[in-house]
Design a protein around this motif. Structure first.
Motif: not given
Length: 126
Positions: A4-5, A21-23, A73-76, A94-95
């Motif tokens: 999610q960008a 970019c949150a994964a 830690a935030k996967k960002t 983002c990819a």
């Protein structure tokens, strides 16, 4: 993996923006995250990438102005963009890539990226 960008917008030349970019899901198999952009009428290009070992790559036109980073830690993954120019105007994506090929030259080849987020529009006015 879902990406999610966010963070795009309208900024004047010389200004700054930070894209995020949150994964979601497991990212343990991801070997590189990349920020790509596509301007109107142009091909998509890699802007910056960060590999699992922390090493980074940038396209020449953004070196010294953009910085890619990640918070595990935030996967960002972030893209800090400074000294923005009108030619930076584009949709930014983002990819994420799981292939080990991206640990070397393959990082700039979009075919190796398995997961893509939706784009976020960055508009730089002169």
């Amino acid at each position: 993996v879902q990406l999610q960008a966010s963070g795009g917008g309208l900024v004047q030349a010389g200004g700054s923006l930070r894209l995020s970019c949150a994964a979601s899901g497991s990212i343990s198999s991801i070997n590189a995250f990349g920020w790509w952009r596509q301007a109107a009428g142009k091909q998509r290009e890699l802007v910056a990438a960060i590999r699992s070992d922390g090493s980074t790559s940038y396209t020449d036109s953004v070196k010294g102005r953009f910085t890619i980073s990640r918070d595990n830690a935030k996967k960002t993954v972030y893209l800090q963009m400074n000294s923005l120019k009108p030619e930076d105007t584009a949709v930014y994506y983002c990819a994420a890539a799981s292939s080990r090929v991206v640990q070397n030259m393959g990082v700039s080849d979009s075919r190796w990226y398995d997961y893509w987020g939706q784009g976020t529009l960055v508009t730089v006015s002169s």
